[in-house]
Write a protein that holds these residues in place. Structure first.
Motif, PDB file in Angstrom:
ATOM      1  N   ILE C  57    -103.366 -26.526  86.872  1.00 56.66           N
ATOM      2  CA  ILE C  57    -102.793 -25.435  86.084  1.00 56.66           C
ATOM      3  C   ILE C  57    -101.351 -25.116  86.491  1.00 56.66           C
ATOM      4  O   ILE C  57    -100.638 -24.423  85.770  1.00 56.66           O
ATOM      5  CB  ILE C  57    -103.690 -24.176  86.225  1.00 56.66           C
ATOM      6  N   HIS C  58    -100.949 -25.641  87.627  1.00 57.34           N
ATOM      7  CA  HIS C  58     -99.627 -25.241  88.131  1.00 57.34           C
ATOM      8  C   HIS C  58     -99.079 -26.298  89.071  1.00 57.34           C
ATOM      9  O   HIS C  58     -99.356 -26.307  90.264  1.00 57.34           O
ATOM     10  CB  HIS C  58     -99.753 -23.890  88.851  1.00 57.34           C
ATOM     11  N   THR C  59     -98.279 -27.204  88.546  1.00 58.37           N
ATOM     12  CA  THR C  59     -97.694 -28.245  89.389  1.00 58.37           C
ATOM     13  C   THR C  59     -96.308 -28.617  88.876  1.00 58.37           C
ATOM     14  O   THR C  59     -96.130 -28.940  87.711  1.00 58.37           O
ATOM     15  CB  THR C  59     -98.619 -29.483  89.465  1.00 58.37           C
ATOM     16  N   HIS C  60     -95.323 -28.513  89.755  1.00 61.35           N
ATOM     17  CA  HIS C  60     -93.937 -28.777  89.355  1.00 61.35           C
ATOM     18  C   HIS C  60     -93.687 -30.278  89.384  1.00 61.35           C
ATOM     19  O   HIS C  60     -93.475 -30.852  90.446  1.00 61.35           O
ATOM     20  CB  HIS C  60     -92.970 -28.065  90.297  1.00 61.35           C
ATOM     21  N   ILE C  61     -93.736 -30.887  88.223  1.00 58.22           N
ATOM     22  CA  ILE C  61     -93.625 -32.342  88.178  1.00 58.22           C
ATOM     23  C   ILE C  61     -92.437 -32.830  87.364  1.00 58.22           C
ATOM     24  O   ILE C  61     -92.095 -34.001  87.437  1.00 58.22           O
ATOM     25  CB  ILE C  61     -94.909 -32.976  87.602  1.00 58.22           C
ATOM     26  N   ASN C 116     -96.962 -28.188  83.794  1.00 63.12           N
ATOM     27  CA  ASN C 116     -95.692 -27.981  84.475  1.00 63.12           C
ATOM     28  C   ASN C 116     -95.294 -26.518  84.256  1.00 63.12           C
ATOM     29  O   ASN C 116     -95.004 -26.116  83.139  1.00 63.12           O
ATOM     30  CB  ASN C 116     -94.648 -28.918  83.874  1.00 63.12           C
ATOM     31  N   PRO C 117     -95.278 -25.714  85.311  1.00 68.52           N
ATOM     32  CA  PRO C 117     -95.271 -24.266  85.114  1.00 68.52           C
ATOM     33  C   PRO C 117     -93.895 -23.626  85.014  1.00 68.52           C
ATOM     34  O   PRO C 117     -93.807 -22.414  84.980  1.00 68.52           O
ATOM     35  CB  PRO C 117     -95.966 -23.782  86.386  1.00 68.52           C
ATOM     36  N   SER C 118     -92.848 -24.393  84.966  1.00 70.04           N
ATOM     37  CA  SER C 118     -91.558 -23.739  85.096  1.00 70.04           C
ATOM     38  C   SER C 118     -90.531 -24.513  84.291  1.00 70.04           C
ATOM     39  O   SER C 118     -90.057 -25.549  84.719  1.00 70.04           O
ATOM     40  CB  SER C 118     -91.193 -23.714  86.581  1.00 70.04           C
ATOM     41  N   THR C 267    -100.152 -16.597  89.896  1.00 74.25           N
ATOM     42  CA  THR C 267    -100.093 -17.953  90.423  1.00 74.25           C
ATOM     43  C   THR C 267     -99.744 -17.955  91.910  1.00 74.25           C
ATOM     44  O   THR C 267     -99.183 -16.981  92.417  1.00 74.25           O
ATOM     45  CB  THR C 267     -99.105 -18.815  89.613  1.00 74.25           C
ATOM     46  N   HIS C 268    -100.064 -19.053  92.555  1.00 73.32           N
ATOM     47  CA  HIS C 268     -99.887 -19.261  93.998  1.00 73.32           C
ATOM     48  C   HIS C 268    -100.020 -17.959  94.784  1.00 73.32           C
ATOM     49  O   HIS C 268     -99.109 -17.505  95.462  1.00 73.32           O
ATOM     50  CB  HIS C 268     -98.576 -19.979  94.335  1.00 73.32           C
ATOM     51  N   ILE C 269    -101.241 -17.398  94.703  1.00 71.20           N
ATOM     52  CA  ILE C 269    -101.528 -16.080  95.269  1.00 71.20           C
ATOM     53  C   ILE C 269    -101.268 -16.032  96.771  1.00 71.20           C
ATOM     54  O   ILE C 269    -100.906 -14.991  97.311  1.00 71.20           O
ATOM     55  CB  ILE C 269    -102.988 -15.670  94.935  1.00 71.20           C
ATOM     56  N   THR C 381    -101.596 -26.338  95.188  1.00 73.08           N
ATOM     57  CA  THR C 381    -100.664 -26.084  96.294  1.00 73.08           C
ATOM     58  C   THR C 381     -99.365 -25.522  95.734  1.00 73.08           C
ATOM     59  O   THR C 381     -98.383 -25.398  96.452  1.00 73.08           O
ATOM     60  CB  THR C 381    -100.291 -27.374  97.052  1.00 73.08           C
ATOM     61  N   ASP C 382     -99.366 -25.241  94.400  1.00 71.85           N
ATOM     62  CA  ASP C 382     -98.098 -24.935  93.759  1.00 71.85           C
ATOM     63  C   ASP C 382     -97.157 -26.112  94.053  1.00 71.85           C
ATOM     64  O   ASP C 382     -96.015 -25.932  94.434  1.00 71.85           O
ATOM     65  CB  ASP C 382     -97.532 -23.617  94.285  1.00 71.85           C
ATOM     66  N   HIS C 383     -97.692 -27.319  93.880  1.00 73.18           N
ATOM     67  CA  HIS C 383     -96.934 -28.527  94.215  1.00 73.18           C
ATOM     68  C   HIS C 383     -95.502 -28.424  93.743  1.00 73.18           C
ATOM     69  O   HIS C 383     -95.259 -28.091  92.600  1.00 73.18           O
ATOM     70  CB  HIS C 383     -97.586 -29.758  93.575  1.00 73.18           C
ATOM     71  N   PRO C 384     -94.510 -28.729  94.560  1.00 70.83           N
ATOM     72  CA  PRO C 384     -94.639 -29.106  95.977  1.00 70.83           C
ATOM     73  C   PRO C 384     -94.396 -27.923  96.923  1.00 70.83           C
ATOM     74  O   PRO C 384     -94.155 -28.142  98.106  1.00 70.83           O
ATOM     75  CB  PRO C 384     -93.506 -30.120  96.119  1.00 70.83           C
ATOM     76  N   ASN C 385     -94.510 -26.690  96.416  1.00 67.66           N
ATOM     77  CA  ASN C 385     -94.126 -25.543  97.238  1.00 67.66           C
ATOM     78  C   ASN C 385     -94.981 -25.352  98.492  1.00 67.66           C
ATOM     79  O   ASN C 385     -94.462 -25.073  99.560  1.00 67.66           O
ATOM     80  CB  ASN C 385     -94.139 -24.272  96.396  1.00 67.66           C
ATOM     81  N   GLY C 386     -96.309 -25.478  98.335  1.00 66.14           N
ATOM     82  CA  GLY C 386     -97.152 -25.345  99.517  1.00 66.14           C
ATOM     83  C   GLY C 386     -97.343 -26.682 100.210  1.00 66.14           C
ATOM     84  O   GLY C 386     -97.701 -26.749 101.377  1.00 66.14           O
TER      85      GLY C 386
HETATM   86 ZN   LIG Z   1     -94.767 -22.751  91.057  1.00 64.19          ZN
END
Ligand SMILES: [Zn+2]
Ligand code: SF4
Lengths: 272, 479, 563
Positions: C57-61, C116-118, C267-269, C381-386
């Protein structure tokens, strides 16, 4: 001792990271000949490029690889090596001894850029000149040379000791711009002249220049020293001792020969 | 007659997208809103073009079919041990994507023109990052604009009008009017000074202008523009003030400014030929703006110090963000040079100088970059697309290009195409073919097809696709 | 007509309440069907787990920010490369893999749908160009709309319906899937280097508060009948004490919920569950957050789990990234986008030895385990943030096995270990629950009907893992399970086997989903946007919306709005 004798002159870049005592050790000549080498975009084997001679010297001698002739197209010779010797008869290509942690490499001719890049230990001695980025990190990284010793008998290019963290680089000839840029520790010694900007953006560490050099305006004079110690050895001065790079809150020490740099005498007014 | 609006201009990195073209019988007869540079392209692009594929046979270039040219190009690439594929900044992202696939297939080194323009900027971005923004953000908010070693007046003619000093934003307005009145002031002052035989070297100071009776708007808080360069350019004339730097000392100046904006002190009386007192005033100006922006040009990336000049400039910007908001942006030249870095990066991880010869992307400018490879005479075949390295590279490098098989995909006749063994002229992308390109601030925009290309011309992308197909066929036959 | 049958697997299909039942799954023409002919190609899945394809649901790709991250980090790529094969393109990793590599690596783990959340609306073209180069998976992107000047002005003026219609236009123009809100109000303030610090701080120049923005867009979301809720990255992200902000954010839309349907996704609580007044007193707010979530049904969350690794942080939260740069001194990219949003990138290393990082690691897992209903907390992981998405199998191991947690606990910073709530938590997720947090729950939260399950009519996206639930105790033998999740035995995409034994056997391209909202007044909106266009942006109106021809395998989901 393993002797590698080029079968022909090379014109394409050759990925030679397999030429390393760590990889050769405990391998038969046949296995060595089968080691992978890329020449340009063709995958081949070491044996396609070199005649391999096994000249077993005295058993006590440390593992040695000797490359006879011109190795200037060979990249990454001795990469990651941790022991033994590599002797290059002629010139050596880029990334000589990259990431090495032990052993010695001796080059009779010149060495390309990035010699001793990311080096952690061991010794590289270059009898001729060296290119740019000696002891530097890979692009985008701040992990430069972190130990060991590089001795260059001739001149060296730009950005010697870029992001250096430890170890010693000795240049007996002249050095190009930006010696010791971004360095945070370790020592760079230049017997000859520097083109300038030595110690730019340095945080800490020591640079000694015995010849002529401009000094960055972002260095402040600290004192005049009669001599300076490099690798346990005392070098006779006198030297101006500068601190910088102030732009980076640096506490690096830049020693510059007083006699060879009369243009710096105006700084002396700050010392009175 | 047809009017086509919202056309992007495939010339410079300003990448204006408000061009209106008047088309009569498949010919562009007028280009509204474009600057002289842009209009020249739209109106004259096809004056001296090649329309049919050519192959060199017995030293002579002869016309051949597209198929024959494609086959020859494919053969050259397949046979090469270390081919170089260079150019890319004047074509569409779609063509670049296909080009990368081709490059991977033949194990080529892929490099683009940023290698000889803002490549050094990229190297320093990889060391320190870059605080930046889209151009509209600056139009709306920047109250301090610095053109450093860049001269938009001649290289990016509509930059100031669209995005900076002469543009209107939500929080900051155009300074057009104050510029005009200042220009009048400057003119009369110039006359007086010329009469008295003085050389004008304008100092950092608004006051002399005020004495000459400029409107009070100068005193108000408004956008100001500063130019820092080695010589006084037209852009400098339009700016509020100009600093002349001794050639080759930008690095020292930038580092010194970093000390000063951090309230430090220096042992020297002047840097880069500018007295410290003046620099202190400049530092104050930088620290006290609401939003500042440095636009830097090739004068910084290609002069002594190269990427380290940009390292220092970006670090100055980083330092300034501790005090206010400050941004920095390279003035990219070709209209899609930003795009080529972007596409290279998403497919290979690296923006230029990508060596695919070992089956995966490797990157190390200086080692894997076109000029260096050619200077060492390592490439045994070159494909050039939409670029002219023979004219622009150092002599040794261009000489070596000519020594080996050379393929040119270019509609124009250039020193490079004149030496080529295979020439495949494509349709002009952005005029005769569509696609995508990126403005200097990373904003993607469509390239439009406004007229039909000659029947014999395919788009760059189609040509590359055909070569790729042929390469795969040849490979299959070999196995 | 291509048919395929997966035989004798242990099927975990939580949306259809199937919990490890041994059964066959039939596939025809890319869809799950009741049955297929005898002679259909068969996969013998006996002794294996069969799940719907993974959904993230949330991955920056893809897109501007991800790609600037790639450009920024050659030193990250050089240590992790992919060589070209006869079937696949080459590429690089590690934390921000190149596009092809991203697709292959997800597919190898059994994932088939990525969000892709952003996406900065002005740069949507870029995001979609990259998505087209991500093979193997279906995908979609969320446009950033929380600081868009139109949103700020409409909501300030109480024009919710107008804003809804404008956002419908925007979803169409950018081919977007959901409303993404990042540090509402903070990004506009960041235009001049400032930020907002609470839900009731006034956004400079706009006379509106974050609370009003969130509520306004939540109402808009409802008016538009969007399948997903608003997708919120809270204010004060990454700051000690911010769990209060997170709870207030959830609270502020409580009254907008109708029935049990969620109206907000936080997201990414993990990044907004910090207790303490500064870094030295940092502790976990997981208890408070999970207590709130256990008592409310209007919210879904994803973890944003931290992995001890050298990664690259990237968010639209410009001021947060600036803060991270200030803490680390690392290289820093900032990218403000006119009229819309901002963005930042800072490389970051999560170290086990750091009290703060280790606490963050613990918080993510605590929340996932303390929230009773797995449908409410999704694994990311909020890829790749976490950390990079390739570490998902590690997280699954921590979730399924107390022993796995203990091993890591024993290696982390002492202070963090002492404070960690993990030793007090016995819960271990079952395969059924793991299927919820990695696919079923994700698809449900997204409102993505054909995904996340294996019922008749669903897309035939299936993952088969080499885990025999009758023989393997995943709690004890988590290492075996972890390996199995790393390399799917089979990944099936649209009815075709694309991965076998963790290797790509068939490269495919996926669809791009977007929400095609029909409203009653599209023309008026067009005119209004057109009018303000040159004032707000530096591009022409006609060059802003993406033409459908531009979208690779465009797959619009029609939605009828209430405006
Ligand atoms: Zn994010
Ligand atoms: S400024 Fe550049 S892009 Fe704009 S019209 Fe002139 S040449 Fe074309």
């Amino acid at each position: 001792m393993i002797i590698l004798d080029p079968k022909r002159a090379f014109r394409f870049p050759i990925e030679a990271k397999n030429i390393s005592p760590d990889i050769f050790a405990k391998k038969s000549s046949k296995e060595i000949a089968a080691l992978q080498m890329w020449e340009g975009n063709r995958k081949g084997a070491l044996g396609d490029l070199f005649n391999i001679k096994n000249d077993s010297g005295s058993p006590s001698e440390e593992f040695t690889i000797k490359i006879e002739g011109d190795a200037s197209k060979l990249r990454n010779i001795g990469a990651r090596m941790s022991m033994g010797h590599i002797v290059v008869d002629g010139d050596a290509g880029m990334h000589l001894g990259e990431d090495m942690s032990g052993g010695t490499i001796t080059v009779a001719g010149n060495a390309g850029s990035w010699a001793g890049s990311k080096m952690k230990g061991g010794t590289i001695e270059i009898k001729g000149n060296a290119g740019d980025y000696i002891g530097a990190p890979y692009r985008g990284s701040t992990k430069g040379m972190n130990g060991g010793k590089i001795i260059i008998h001739g001149n060296a290019g730009y950005e010697v000791g870029c992001f250096m963290r430890n170890g010693l680089i000795q240049i007996l000839g002249d050095v190009g711009l930006f010696a010791g840029i971004h360095m945070s520790n370790g020592t760079i010694f230049v017997q000859g002249n520097s083109e300038g900007r030595a110690g730019a953006q340095m945080i800490n560490g020591k640079i000694v220049i015995c010849g002529h050099t401009p000094v960055m305006p972002t260095f402040t004079i600290d004192s005049i020293k009669p001599k300076v110690k490099v690798d346990g050895e005392k070098i006779e001065g006198p030297f101006y001792r500068f601190i910088g790079d102030l732009a980076d809150n640096g506490n690096g020490k830049l020693f510059v020969s007083k006699t060879k740099n009369p243009h710096l005498s105006p700084y002396e007014k700050y010392l009175e | 007659m047809a009017v086509i609006t919202g056309v992007t201009c495939p010339v410079c990195g300003t990448f204006c997208d408000d061009i209106e073209l008047i088309i009569e019988n498949n010919v562009i007869v007028e280009a509204r809103n474009a600057c002289a540079m842009g209009a020249a392209k739209f109106l004259n692009y096809s004056a001296h073009r090649t329309k049919k594929p050519l192959i060199r046979k017995n030293g002579e270039l002869v016309e051949v079919s597209m198929d024959e040219a494609v086959e020859k190009a494919a053969k050259i690439l397949v046979d090469a041990n270390y081919p170089l594929m260079y150019g890319w900044s004047n074509t569409s992202c779609e063509a670049i994507r296909t080009g990368l696939e081709l490059g991977e297939e033949v194990g080529a080194v892929m490099d683009n023109t940023s290698t000889v323009c803002h490549g050094p900027s990229i190297l320093s971005v990889q060391d320190v990052g870059i605080p930046s923004a889209t151009l509209g953000q600056l139009r709306h908010r920047a109250d301090l604009i610095i053109y450093w070693a860049s001269n938009p007046w001649s290289a990016h003619p509509r930059h100031a009008e669209r995005y900076t000093m002469f543009s209107d934003g939500r929080f900051e307005g155009s300074t057009w009017k104050s510029y005009l009145s200042r220009l009048r002031g400057v003119m009369s002052r110039k006359k007086i000074q010329r009469a008295s035989n003085l050389v004008l070297k304008q100092d950092f100071c608004f006051t002399p202008q005020v004495e000459e009776g400029l409107p009070s708007s100068v005193h108000q808080k408004r956008r100001r523009t500063i130019v820092i360069d080695v010589r006084k350019t037209r852009t400098a004339d339009a700016a509020d003030c100009f600093f002349q730097v001794e050639p080759g000392t930008d690095y020292e100046l930038l580092q010194a400014l970093r000390v000063l904006v951090n309230d430090g002190e220096l042992d020297v009386d002047e840097v880069a030929g500018i007295p410290i007192e003046t620099l202190e005033q400049l530092a104050d100006l930088l620290v006290n703006c609401k939003l500042g922006i440095i636009f830097f040009g090739l004068g910084l990336t290609m002069s002594k110090g190269k990427h380290r000049n940009i390292d220092a400039a970006i670090n100055l910007t980083r330092d300034l963000n501790k005090r206010t908001k400050f941004l920095i942006m390279p003035m990219r030249g070709h209209y899609n040079v930003t795009g080529v870095n972007i596409v290279f990066t998403w497919q290979t991880g690296y923006p230029f100088a990508v060596d695919l010869s070992n089956g995966y992307p490797r990157y190390n400018p200086g080692e894997t970059s076109a000029v260096d490879i050619l200077s060492r005479d390592e490439a045994d075949a070159t494909m050039v697309i939409a670029s002219d390295p023979v004219a622009h590279f150092p002599r040794a490098a261009s000489k070596n290009i000519a020594k080996h098989p050379l393929i040119a995909i270019d509609p124009e006749v250039t020193p490079t195409t004149m030496l080529a063994d295979v020439i495949i002229p494509p349709a002009f992308v952005g005029i005769e073919a569509e696609g995508t390109a990126y403005r200097m601030d990373h904003v993607p925009l469509p390239l439009k097809k406004v007229v039909e290309p000659p029947e014999t011309c395919l788009s760059d992308q189609e040509i590359l696709q055909r070569i790729l197909q042929k390469v795969r066929e040849l490979r299959r036959d070999m196995n | 007509m291509t048919e395929l049958i997966i035989k004798n697997g242990f099927v975990y299909d939580p949306l259809n309440r199937i919990d490890g039942e041994k059964m066959d799954i039939s596939i025809r023409d890319g869809k799950i069907v009741e049955s297929v002919k005898e002679k259909a190609n068969g996969i013998n899945a006996s002794g294996m787990v069969v799940m719907p394809g993974g959904v993230d649901i949330h991955t920056h790709i893809a897109g501007g920010e991800v790609n600037s991250g790639r450009l920024l980090r050659p030193e990250d790529h050089v240590k992790d490369v992919e060589v070209k094969t006869a079937l696949t393109r080459s590429g690089v990793g590690y934390s921000i893999p190149s596009t092809f590599t991203t697709g292959y690596r997800y597919s190898k783990m059994g994932y088939t749908t990525l969000m892709n959340p952003s996406m900065a609306p002005l740069e949507a073209r870029h995001t979609h160009e990259e998505l087209a180069d991500i093979p193997m998976v279906d995908k979609a992107a969320y446009p950033l709309l929380g600081d868009w000047w139109f949103s700020l002005e409409h909501i300030r003026d109480g024009l919710i319906e107008e804003n809804a219609a404008h956002i419908a236009w925007m979803l169409q123009a950018t081919r977007g899937y959901a409303i993404k809100i990042v540090n509402p109000g903070g990004l506009e303030a960041w235009g001049f280097g400032r930020n907002v610090h609470s839900l009731d701080d006034v956004v400079p120049h706009f006379n509106i508060t974050p609370r009003e923005i969130i509520r306004g867009l939540c109402k808009v979301n409802r008016l538009l009948n969007l399948p997903h809720t608003i997708h919120v990255h809270t204010n004060n992200l990454g700051k000690p004490g911010n769990y209060v902000t997170a709870i207030e954010t959830m609270k502020c839309v409580e009254d907008l919920a109708q029935g049990d349907k969620p109206v907000i996704h936080i997201t990414h609580i993990q990044f907004c569950a910090f207790k303490g007044s500064d870094w030295s007193t940092l502790s976990s707010g997981a208890g408070e957050i999970s207590k709130y979530v256990n008592n409310h049904n209007h919210v879904t969350l994803d973890m944003g789990q931290v992995i001890f690794s050298n990664t690259t942080t990237m968010t639209a939260d410009g001021p947060f990234q600036y803060g991270l740069y200030n803490i680390t001194g690392n290289k820093w990219v900032n990218h403000d986008v006119e009229t819309e949003t901002s963005g930042g990138i800072v490389p970051f290393k999560y170290k086990r030895s750091s009290a703060v990082h280790a606490t963050q690691w613990s918080i993510g897992l605590e929340i996932a385990l303390l929230i009773e209903d797995p449908w409410k907390i999704l694994m990311t992981t909020d890829h790749p943030n976490g950390g990079p998405f390739t570490s998902y199998p590690k997280i699954l191991a921590w979730l399924m096995s107390r022993a796995a947690r203990e091993i890591t606990l024993s290696k982390i910073n002492k202070r963090a270990r002492k404070k960690s709530l993990l030793p007090s938590i016995d819960r271990e997720l079952s395969l059924y629950e793991l299927a919820i947090v990695t696919r079923a729950g994700q698809a449900k939260a997204l409102g993505l009907k054909p995904k996340g399950h294996l019922g008749v009519g669903a897309d035939a996206d299936v993952a088969i893992y080499n885990i025999d639930p009758q023989r393997l105790d995943i709690s004890k033998e988590y290492k075996v399970a972890r390996k199995a999740f790393k390399k799917a035995a089979f990944t099936i995409k649209d009815g075709e086997v694309v991965v076998k034994d963790g290797e790509i056997v068939k490269p495919v391209t996926g669809k791009t989903y977007w929400i095609d909202v029909s409203t009653s007044m599209p023309h008026e909106i067009n005119d209004d946007i057109k009018k303000k266009f040159r004032e707000y942006w530096t591009v022409e109106y006609e060059n802003y919306p993406l033409p459908d021809s531009f979208i690779h395998s465009s797959f619009p989901i029609p939605v009828k709005a209430e405006v």
